[in-house]
Design a protein around this motif. Structure first.
Motif, mmCIF file in Angstrom:
data_model
loop_
_atom_site.group_PDB
_atom_site.id
_atom_site.type_symbol
_atom_site.label_atom_id
_atom_site.label_comp_id
_atom_site.label_asym_id
_atom_site.label_seq_id
_atom_site.Cartn_x
_atom_site.Cartn_y
_atom_site.Cartn_z
ATOM 1 N N GLY A 522 0.812 -1.206 0.000
ATOM 2 C CA GLY A 522 0.000 0.000 0.000
ATOM 3 C C GLY A 522 0.847 1.258 0.000
ATOM 4 O O GLY A 522 0.576 2.219 -0.736
ATOM 5 N N TYR A 523 1.889 1.262 0.817
ATOM 6 C CA TYR A 523 2.789 2.415 0.881
ATOM 7 C C TYR A 523 3.566 2.575 -0.430
ATOM 8 O O TYR A 523 3.740 3.697 -0.924
ATOM 9 C CB TYR A 523 3.763 2.255 2.047
ATOM 10 N N TYR A 524 4.009 1.458 -0.977
ATOM 11 C CA TYR A 524 4.813 1.537 -2.202
ATOM 12 C C TYR A 524 3.984 2.071 -3.368
ATOM 13 O O TYR A 524 4.400 3.005 -4.072
ATOM 14 C CB TYR A 524 5.396 0.159 -2.519
ATOM 15 N N TYR A 525 2.800 1.503 -3.571
ATOM 16 C CA TYR A 525 1.970 1.961 -4.683
ATOM 17 C C TYR A 525 1.518 3.407 -4.464
ATOM 18 O O TYR A 525 1.445 4.196 -5.413
ATOM 19 C CB TYR A 525 0.764 1.042 -4.863
ATOM 20 N N SER A 526 1.217 3.770 -3.224
ATOM 21 C CA SER A 526 0.844 5.162 -2.948
ATOM 22 C C SER A 526 1.998 6.098 -3.264
ATOM 23 O O SER A 526 1.796 7.195 -3.812
ATOM 24 C CB SER A 526 0.433 5.317 -1.476
ATOM 25 N N GLY A 527 3.213 5.668 -2.919
ATOM 26 C CA GLY A 527 4.380 6.484 -3.242
ATOM 27 C C GLY A 527 4.571 6.651 -4.740
ATOM 28 O O GLY A 527 4.862 7.758 -5.227
ATOM 29 N N MET A 528 4.403 5.558 -5.488
ATOM 30 C CA MET A 528 4.540 5.663 -6.939
ATOM 31 C C MET A 528 3.482 6.593 -7.532
ATOM 32 O O MET A 528 3.769 7.384 -8.439
ATOM 33 C CB MET A 528 4.444 4.269 -7.569
ATOM 34 N N ALA A 529 2.253 6.501 -7.020
ATOM 35 C CA ALA A 529 1.200 7.374 -7.533
ATOM 36 C C ALA A 529 1.515 8.833 -7.241
ATOM 37 O O ALA A 529 1.320 9.714 -8.097
ATOM 38 C CB ALA A 529 -0.142 6.981 -6.925
ATOM 39 N N ARG A 530 2.010 9.101 -6.033
ATOM 40 C CA ARG A 530 2.389 10.479 -5.699
ATOM 41 C C ARG A 530 3.519 10.974 -6.605
ATOM 42 O O ARG A 530 3.514 12.126 -7.054
ATOM 43 C CB ARG A 530 2.838 10.550 -4.241
ATOM 44 N N GLN A 531 4.477 10.105 -6.883
ATOM 45 C CA GLN A 531 5.635 10.508 -7.675
ATOM 46 C C GLN A 531 5.292 10.682 -9.152
ATOM 47 O O GLN A 531 5.577 11.725 -9.749
ATOM 48 C CB GLN A 531 6.748 9.469 -7.513
ATOM 49 N N TYR A 532 4.667 9.673 -9.751
ATOM 50 C CA TYR A 532 4.525 9.654 -11.206
ATOM 51 C C TYR A 532 3.192 10.248 -11.706
ATOM 52 O O TYR A 532 3.123 10.704 -12.844
ATOM 53 C CB TYR A 532 4.695 8.236 -11.731
ATOM 54 N N LEU A 533 2.173 10.231 -10.865
ATOM 55 C CA LEU A 533 0.909 10.813 -11.288
ATOM 56 C C LEU A 533 0.778 12.271 -10.865
ATOM 57 O O LEU A 533 0.160 13.072 -11.564
ATOM 58 C CB LEU A 533 -0.273 10.008 -10.727
ATOM 59 N N ARG A 534 1.350 12.614 -9.722
ATOM 60 C CA ARG A 534 1.180 13.960 -9.194
ATOM 61 C C ARG A 534 2.469 14.782 -9.156
ATOM 62 O O ARG A 534 2.415 15.985 -8.936
ATOM 63 C CB ARG A 534 0.602 13.888 -7.782
ATOM 64 N N GLY A 535 3.605 14.129 -9.311
ATOM 65 C CA GLY A 535 4.862 14.855 -9.225
ATOM 66 C C GLY A 535 5.173 15.351 -7.827
ATOM 67 O O GLY A 535 5.928 16.316 -7.651
ATOM 68 N N GLU A 536 4.626 14.688 -6.808
ATOM 69 C CA GLU A 536 4.833 15.090 -5.407
ATOM 70 C C GLU A 536 5.954 14.242 -4.809
ATOM 71 O O GLU A 536 5.726 13.271 -4.086
ATOM 72 C CB GLU A 536 3.531 14.925 -4.622
ATOM 73 N N SER A 537 7.184 14.619 -5.115
ATOM 74 C CA SER A 537 8.325 13.768 -4.770
ATOM 75 C C SER A 537 8.521 13.623 -3.273
ATOM 76 O O SER A 537 8.812 12.526 -2.777
ATOM 77 C CB SER A 537 9.596 14.325 -5.416
ATOM 78 N N GLU A 538 8.399 14.703 -2.526
ATOM 79 C CA GLU A 538 8.610 14.593 -1.086
ATOM 80 C C GLU A 538 7.536 13.724 -0.432
ATOM 81 O O GLU A 538 7.837 12.912 0.453
ATOM 82 C CB GLU A 538 8.637 15.978 -0.452
ATOM 83 N N ALA A 539 6.284 13.887 -0.850
ATOM 84 C CA ALA A 539 5.218 13.030 -0.325
ATOM 85 C C ALA A 539 5.461 11.577 -0.718
ATOM 86 O O ALA A 539 5.212 10.652 0.069
ATOM 87 C CB ALA A 539 3.867 13.501 -0.846
ATOM 88 N N ALA A 540 5.965 11.369 -1.941
ATOM 89 C CA ALA A 540 6.268 10.004 -2.391
ATOM 90 C C ALA A 540 7.328 9.365 -1.501
ATOM 91 O O ALA A 540 7.213 8.200 -1.100
ATOM 92 C CB ALA A 540 6.737 10.031 -3.844
ATOM 93 N N ILE A 541 8.365 10.144 -1.181
ATOM 94 C CA ILE A 541 9.449 9.607 -0.362
ATOM 95 C C ILE A 541 8.944 9.197 1.010
ATOM 96 O O ILE A 541 9.373 8.180 1.566
ATOM 97 C CB ILE A 541 10.589 10.637 -0.260
ATOM 98 N N GLU A 542 8.005 9.953 1.550
ATOM 99 C CA GLU A 542 7.450 9.590 2.848
ATOM 100 C C GLU A 542 6.814 8.202 2.788
ATOM 101 O O GLU A 542 6.946 7.400 3.717
ATOM 102 C CB GLU A 542 6.429 10.642 3.277
ATOM 103 N N TYR A 543 6.127 7.898 1.700
ATOM 104 C CA TYR A 543 5.561 6.559 1.532
ATOM 105 C C TYR A 543 6.654 5.520 1.314
ATOM 106 O O TYR A 543 6.576 4.397 1.823
ATOM 107 C CB TYR A 543 4.589 6.542 0.356
ATOM 108 N N PHE A 544 7.683 5.860 0.531
ATOM 109 C CA PHE A 544 8.756 4.895 0.279
ATOM 110 C C PHE A 544 9.496 4.544 1.565
ATOM 111 O O PHE A 544 9.942 3.394 1.751
ATOM 112 C CB PHE A 544 9.733 5.437 -0.759
#
Length: 604
Positions: A522-544
């Protein structure tokens, strides 16, 4: 003459250090009294440490060093120690009071023992815990940021932010928090996890990010031991644990198939969709099983099964066995309420053939779900899951075996090997949509996007309502991926549709985080969605960060983490991050891919 030989083992652990404040002065003033108080102190500490699954490594004078496999257990034990000492001190004169300071840290530890029974522990995890303990005062429990972030909202205590401190002989600053074990101080809690807490002091955002990989990699395998008291979730639903069934058949073929695990997983698939209860993540159950020293070969009695379920945070538990009698199979199962030890339901089916075994799971689950309605008033008859387990998964035992093996391999980092096993499951049952969906995910992680497309297309064509609207982890991943890929195929003028689909994808992934918080996906896919769909890199890293703590060393997580760093700080920062990954996991299955990606970053 040679001394005793020494054995060593390295593992990840949570270390607790304690000592009595002012004990040397106590000895100088009245040695006999000091020894009397020390004996009482030792009894109190040893009892609480043992009660929460800890192990006393050694004592030295008034100091204790203990190791735990669970950060939550270590925190709870030390809170109870301080509470017990406070209660004791209330009736004692000042010269008979005992005040203890405690420090806790999680990290890499080398445990040693010799033939004469002497034990010790060495390494960074031990050194940091010792230095944190020295910072505390009497009656205080200080923990590292690692322990704080792991146990935040997982224990019934808050934390006070003590701040970042330079500790003697520790090369890096350590962020320390005080555990507020005294209920009267609950209002002082001011700490909550945040990546933004003072990172500029340690080299900016990437300095924090690179430091996090070492910390979370070290603690990931020990932190997900839930509190045994966590048997009700926030929404009020009781938690249910499904334990793998025991295989008592003596059948070599069924043993090769791991039939007990298949039956347990099939029951879990049915209860994923039974909304009145919260199915405890199978990952949490596996962690609890290993934490109690059991494995797939263990012969578990009723007490063992109850211990596993409690350790996993379950109130209700389904367990069972498959036997063989007179040429036919006998499937038995029980539904137990651990809150009072009552058996809520029993199921037994004789004269079953091998081909009927998965079908019997439907009858078993329907019976137990009906018992929950009738006896406990949990849910209604409308909630009982009628879809056959074969439609949720497969009716083929051989296909199920390859599905489970593939899942284990690709989540263990052997991604292409896992993908091929999942392909074999689909080849044995072309309607096995969940296996096809997992195969597509594995090929995606392996960057084989042509094969990803082939198997996701199979999953789409074969998926029924159970996959398109179900609430199991596999169903939610499928729904999120379906929305993501559909959004990628929308036209340039369909902005509103694309945005809506991307929101749907993220919502499905974040539902996994909410329902199955111990699962990394759940965290990994949420991070990918934040990174690649929204461009929210810092939020993505929090999930990663969260995903890597739950599956340390799994390279796909770190690859996408590196891409997020690259988008914020450039190639050099991403390369430094992957270099640090290789220091931690250079011998693991992700090392080859990490070196390839690192070379590409350095060459671009």
């Amino acid at each position: 003459m040679n001394g005793p030989s020494t054995a060593e083992s390295r593992r990840l652990s949570v270390i607790v250090f304690t000592d009595i404040v002012g004990y040397s002065r106590m000895v100088q003033n009245d040695e006999a009294l000091a020894l009397e108080l020390l004996t009482e102190h030792n009894r109190i500490l040893a009892h609480r440490i043992d009660a929460h699954g800890g192990r006393t490594i050694k004592t030295a004078g008034d100091s204790f060093m203990a190791a735990f496999g669970s950060a939550a257990s270590a925190v709870t034990a030390t809170a109870e120690i301080q509470q017990a000492l406070t209660e004791r001190n209330a009736s004692q004169s000042e010269d008979r009071q005992v005040h203890v300071r405690i420090g806790i840290h999680a990290g890499d530890v080398v445990f040693t023992s010799d033939t004469e029974g002497a034990a010790d522990a060495l390494g960074d995890g031990v050194n940091v815990a010792s230095r944190i303990e020295a910072e505390a005062g009497g009656g205080e429990v200080f923990v590292s940021h690692d322990v704080f972030s792991i146990t935040y909202e997982r224990v019934p205590f808050g934390y006070r932010d003590v701040g970042v401190r330079e500790l003697k002989n520790i090369s890096r600053p350590i962020h320390i928090y005080e555990l507020l074990w005294d209920p009267t101080r609950a209002s002082e809690a001011d700490a909550e996890p945040s990546r933004a807490r003072g990172p500029e002091k340690h080299g900016g955002r990437v300095g924090w990010i690179v430091a996090a990989i070492a910390v979370l990699a070290a603690i990931g395998v020990v932190i997900f031991q839930p509190s045994p008291q966590e048997s009700l979730y926030a929404d009020g639903r009781p938690s249910l644990v499904v334990v793998d069934f025991s295989d008592d058949t003596g059948d070599e073929g069924l043993g090769r198939l791991q039939i007990g695990r298949i039956l347990g997983d099939a029951v879990a698939q049915k209860f994923y969709e039974y909304r009145p209860v919260h199915l405890v993540s199978p990952i949490r159950v596996e962690e609890a099983t290993r934490g109690l020293g059991f494995d797939q070969r263990s012969r578990l009695g009723e007490t063992d099964l109850a211990d596993i379920a409690r350790e996993a945070g379950g109130r209700l538990v389904v367990s069972g066995s498959l036997g063989h009698l007179g040429g036919v199979y006998v499937l038995r199962a029980e539904l137990t309420d651990l809150s009072d030890g009552a058996t809520l339901g029993r199921f037994q089916k004789r004269d079953a053939t091998e081909e009927q075994l998965l079908g019997l799971v439907d009858s078993l689950c329907a019976h137990f779900q009906q018992r929950l309605v009738d006896v406990l008033g949990i849910g209604t008859n409308e909630d009982i899951v009628l879809a056959p387990v074969g439609e949720l998964t497969t009716f083929s035992l051989e296909a199920y075996k390859h599905f489970q093996l593939g899942h284990d391999l690709y989540h263990g980092g052997r991604i292409l090997e896992g993908a091929e096993q999942l392909v074999m499951a689909v080849e044995m049952d072309s309607t096995f949509a969940l296996a096809a969906s997992d195969a597509a995910c594995a090929f995606s992680f392996a960057k084989e996007h042509d094969r990803e497309a082939v198997y996701f297309d199979i999953a789409r064509r074969q998926s029924g309502d159970n996959l398109r609207s179900g609430m199991s982890k596999g169903a939610l991943i499928f729904q999120g991926n379906d929305a993501w890929l559909t959004s990628a195929a929308t036209g340039a003028a369909e902005t509103a549709l694309r945005d809506s689909l991307q929101e749907l994808a993220l919502a499905r992934y974040e539902t996994i985080v909410r329902l199955y918080p111990d699962d990394p996906d759940g965290y990994y896919y949420s991070g990918m969605a934040r990174q690649y769909l929204r461009g929210e890199s810092e939020a993505a890293i929090e999930y990663f960060v969260q995903a890597s703590a739950r599956n340390p060393g799994y390279f796909p997580i770190y690859f996408d983490w590196a891409m997020a760093i690259q988008s914020m700080e450039g190639n050099s920062a991403a390369a430094r991050f992957l270099s640090d990954y290789l220091k931690q996991f250079g011998d693991g299955p992700g090392a080859g891919s990490a070196r390839k990606t690192l070379a590409e970053l350095r060459g671009s």
